[in-house]
Design a protein around this motif. Sequence first.
Motif, PDB file in Angstrom:
ATOM      1  N   UNK A  93       0.846  -1.187   0.000  1.00  0.00           N
ATOM      2  CA  UNK A  93       0.000   0.000   0.000  1.00  0.00           C
ATOM      3  C   UNK A  93       0.886   1.242   0.000  1.00  0.00           C
ATOM      4  N   UNK A  94       0.548   2.178  -0.853  1.00  0.00           N
ATOM      5  CA  UNK A  94       1.359   3.390  -0.939  1.00  0.00           C
ATOM      6  C   UNK A  94       0.868   4.387   0.107  1.00  0.00           C
ATOM      7  N   UNK A  95       1.531   4.379   1.252  1.00  0.00           N
ATOM      8  CA  UNK A  95       1.174   5.310   2.323  1.00  0.00           C
ATOM      9  C   UNK A  95       1.900   6.635   2.117  1.00  0.00           C
ATOM     10  N   UNK A  96       1.482   7.622   2.899  1.00  0.00           N
ATOM     11  CA  UNK A  96       2.141   8.927   2.785  1.00  0.00           C
ATOM     12  C   UNK A  96       3.610   8.834   3.184  1.00  0.00           C
ATOM     13  N   UNK A  97       3.915   8.044   4.219  1.00  0.00           N
ATOM     14  CA  UNK A  97       5.314   7.902   4.640  1.00  0.00           C
ATOM     15  C   UNK A  97       6.167   7.271   3.547  1.00  0.00           C
ATOM     16  N   UNK A  98       5.636   6.194   2.926  1.00  0.00           N
ATOM     17  CA  UNK A  98       6.386   5.560   1.838  1.00  0.00           C
ATOM     18  C   UNK A  98       6.544   6.509   0.662  1.00  0.00           C
ATOM     19  N   UNK A  99       5.489   7.230   0.391  1.00  0.00           N
ATOM     20  CA  UNK A  99       5.502   8.169  -0.739  1.00  0.00           C
ATOM     21  C   UNK A  99       6.568   9.239  -0.554  1.00  0.00           C
ATOM     22  N   UNK A 100       6.611   9.836   0.621  1.00  0.00           N
ATOM     23  CA  UNK A 100       7.554  10.923   0.867  1.00  0.00           C
ATOM     24  C   UNK A 100       8.988  10.418   0.985  1.00  0.00           C
ATOM     25  N   UNK A 101       9.146   9.161   1.388  1.00  0.00           N
ATOM     26  CA  UNK A 101      10.492   8.608   1.554  1.00  0.00           C
ATOM     27  C   UNK A 101      11.086   8.128   0.233  1.00  0.00           C
ATOM     28  N   UNK A 102      10.249   7.864  -0.746  1.00  0.00           N
ATOM     29  CA  UNK A 102      10.733   7.334  -2.028  1.00  0.00           C
ATOM     30  C   UNK A 102      11.410   8.417  -2.862  1.00  0.00           C
ATOM     31  N   UNK A 103      12.185   7.968  -3.835  1.00  0.00           N
ATOM     32  CA  UNK A 103      12.739   8.901  -4.811  1.00  0.00           C
ATOM     33  C   UNK A 103      11.678   9.265  -5.838  1.00  0.00           C
ATOM     34  N   UNK A 104      11.727  10.496  -6.327  1.00  0.00           N
ATOM     35  CA  UNK A 104      10.687  10.970  -7.232  1.00  0.00           C
ATOM     36  C   UNK A 104      11.286  11.468  -8.543  1.00  0.00           C
ATOM     37  N   UNK A 105      10.514  11.246  -9.598  1.00  0.00           N
ATOM     38  CA  UNK A 105      10.806  11.831 -10.912  1.00  0.00           C
ATOM     39  C   UNK A 105       9.792  12.951 -11.112  1.00  0.00           C
ATOM     40  N   UNK A 106      10.261  14.165 -11.347  1.00  0.00           N
ATOM     41  CA  UNK A 106       9.348  15.305 -11.455  1.00  0.00           C
ATOM     42  C   UNK A 106       9.644  16.094 -12.725  1.00  0.00           C
ATOM     43  N   UNK A 107       8.639  16.807 -13.160  1.00  0.00           N
ATOM     44  CA  UNK A 107       8.765  17.675 -14.315  1.00  0.00           C
ATOM     45  C   UNK A 107       9.025  19.100 -13.837  1.00  0.00           C
ATOM     46  N   UNK A 108      10.097  19.696 -14.323  1.00  0.00           N
ATOM     47  CA  UNK A 108      10.416  21.094 -14.049  1.00  0.00           C
ATOM     48  C   UNK A 108      10.418  21.826 -15.378  1.00  0.00           C
ATOM     49  N   UNK A 109       9.444  22.689 -15.632  1.00  0.00           N
ATOM     50  CA  UNK A 109       9.383  23.370 -16.932  1.00  0.00           C
ATOM     51  C   UNK A 109      10.657  24.132 -17.233  1.00  0.00           C
ATOM     52  N   UNK A 110      11.090  24.033 -18.482  1.00  0.00           N
ATOM     53  CA  UNK A 110      12.312  24.713 -18.887  1.00  0.00           C
ATOM     54  C   UNK A 110      12.101  26.193 -19.089  1.00  0.00           C
ATOM     55  N   UNK A 111      10.828  26.615 -19.221  1.00  0.00           N
ATOM     56  CA  UNK A 111      10.607  28.012 -19.574  1.00  0.00           C
ATOM     57  C   UNK A 111       9.551  28.684 -18.731  1.00  0.00           C
ATOM     58  N   UNK A 112       8.318  28.156 -18.766  1.00  0.00           N
ATOM     59  CA  UNK A 112       7.181  28.919 -18.273  1.00  0.00           C
ATOM     60  C   UNK A 112       7.310  29.273 -16.801  1.00  0.00           C
ATOM     61  N   UNK A 113       7.853  28.387 -15.994  1.00  0.00           N
ATOM     62  CA  UNK A 113       7.936  28.647 -14.578  1.00  0.00           C
ATOM     63  C   UNK A 113       9.046  27.796 -14.015  1.00  0.00           C
TER      64      UNK A 113
END
Length: 311
Positions: free
Chosen positions: A184-204
Motif C-alpha cells: 500500500x502506498x502510504x504517505x510515509x512511503x511516498x515521501x520517503x521514495x525517490x521521485x521523478x518530477x517535471x520542471x518546466x524549462x521556460x514557463x515557470x
Amino acid sequence: MRFNKLDLNLLVALDALLFEASISRAAERTHISQSAMSNALGRLRDYFDDELLVQVGRRMELTPRAEMLRDAVRDVLVRIDSSVTARPEFIPAQSDREFRIFVSDFTLATLIPHLLARAHAQGPNIRFAMLAQVLEPTRSLERSEVDLLIMPSDYCTPGHPTETLFTETFQCVLWRDSRLAQAELTQDLYLAAGHVVMVPAAMNSSSLESWLFKQHGLKRRIEVTSFSFSAIPAMVVGTERIATVHSRLARQALQNLPLVARDVPVELSEMRQVMQWHRYRTRDPGIEWLRRVFHEAVRDMDAADSPLARK
C-alpha cells in the motif's frame, strides 16, 4: 497619414524596434532595409524627444520612455489588426489559416490529437503551429503573436478572457515489479521514495504539481527532473521511484508501459486546464470556431478515455 503630427506608418517601425531592441532585427521583422529603419528611428527620436534605444556595450537597450511606450504601441496595433482584418465569417472548409497555440507536452499527448482530427474533418487545409510555452506566454498573447494559450488557470493573466476546457487530477505511477508497487502506498512511503518530477524549462521554475505540494508544506526526495511531462512515466520503469502525473497521462502510459497506478496519498487540488485568448479577438470568427473545436475535442478525448473505450 498623420495623427497629432505623428506619421502613423512609424508605429509599425516603433513596435518592431521596441520588441527587438535592434535596428537590424527590426528591419528584418518589418521587411525593410536597415537604412530605412535607421531613418525611422531618427524620426521617432525627434518626435518623442527621446533616444528610445541607446547603445550599452554591444547591445541596445530601451530608455525608460521606450519601456512605457512598448505595451501601449503594441496594444494599439493589435486593436487595429483585430478590427480591420477580421472577416465577417469563417468557413473552415475554405480556409488555409494558420493558428498558433502555446501548449505543454501533456496537452500535446492527450488533447491535441483529438483537436487535429476534429479540425481536419471540418477544414483540411487549416494549419496549426503548436508552440512550446515560453518564459512569459502572456507577453506573447499581449503582442498577438499567438492565438490561444492552453495552460492551468493559475498561470493565466486576468486581463484576457478564459474558458475552462477540463479539470485534471493526479496519480502516481510506479514500475509494476518494484517493491513499492507490492505494498500500500502510504504517505510515509511516498515521501520517503525517490521521485521523478517535471520542471518546466521556460514557463515557470516549478510545475503546478510541485506548487501544490508546497501548499501542504511537504517535501519529496527528487532524484530525477525532466522538461517533459509525457516522458516521466517511462523514467520510473526499472526503478524504485515514483512519478506523480496527470491522471489522463497515467492512464495513457499504463497501456504501453509495465506500470501500475496508485492514488496520491496526499491531498492535491484538481488542476483546471483553460484556454485563453486576446480580449480584442473574442469576436474573431476563426478564434470562435477554434474554441468550439477545442471543446469538441475534449469530449472526444474523454470518450476515448472512458472505461468502456479502454476495454
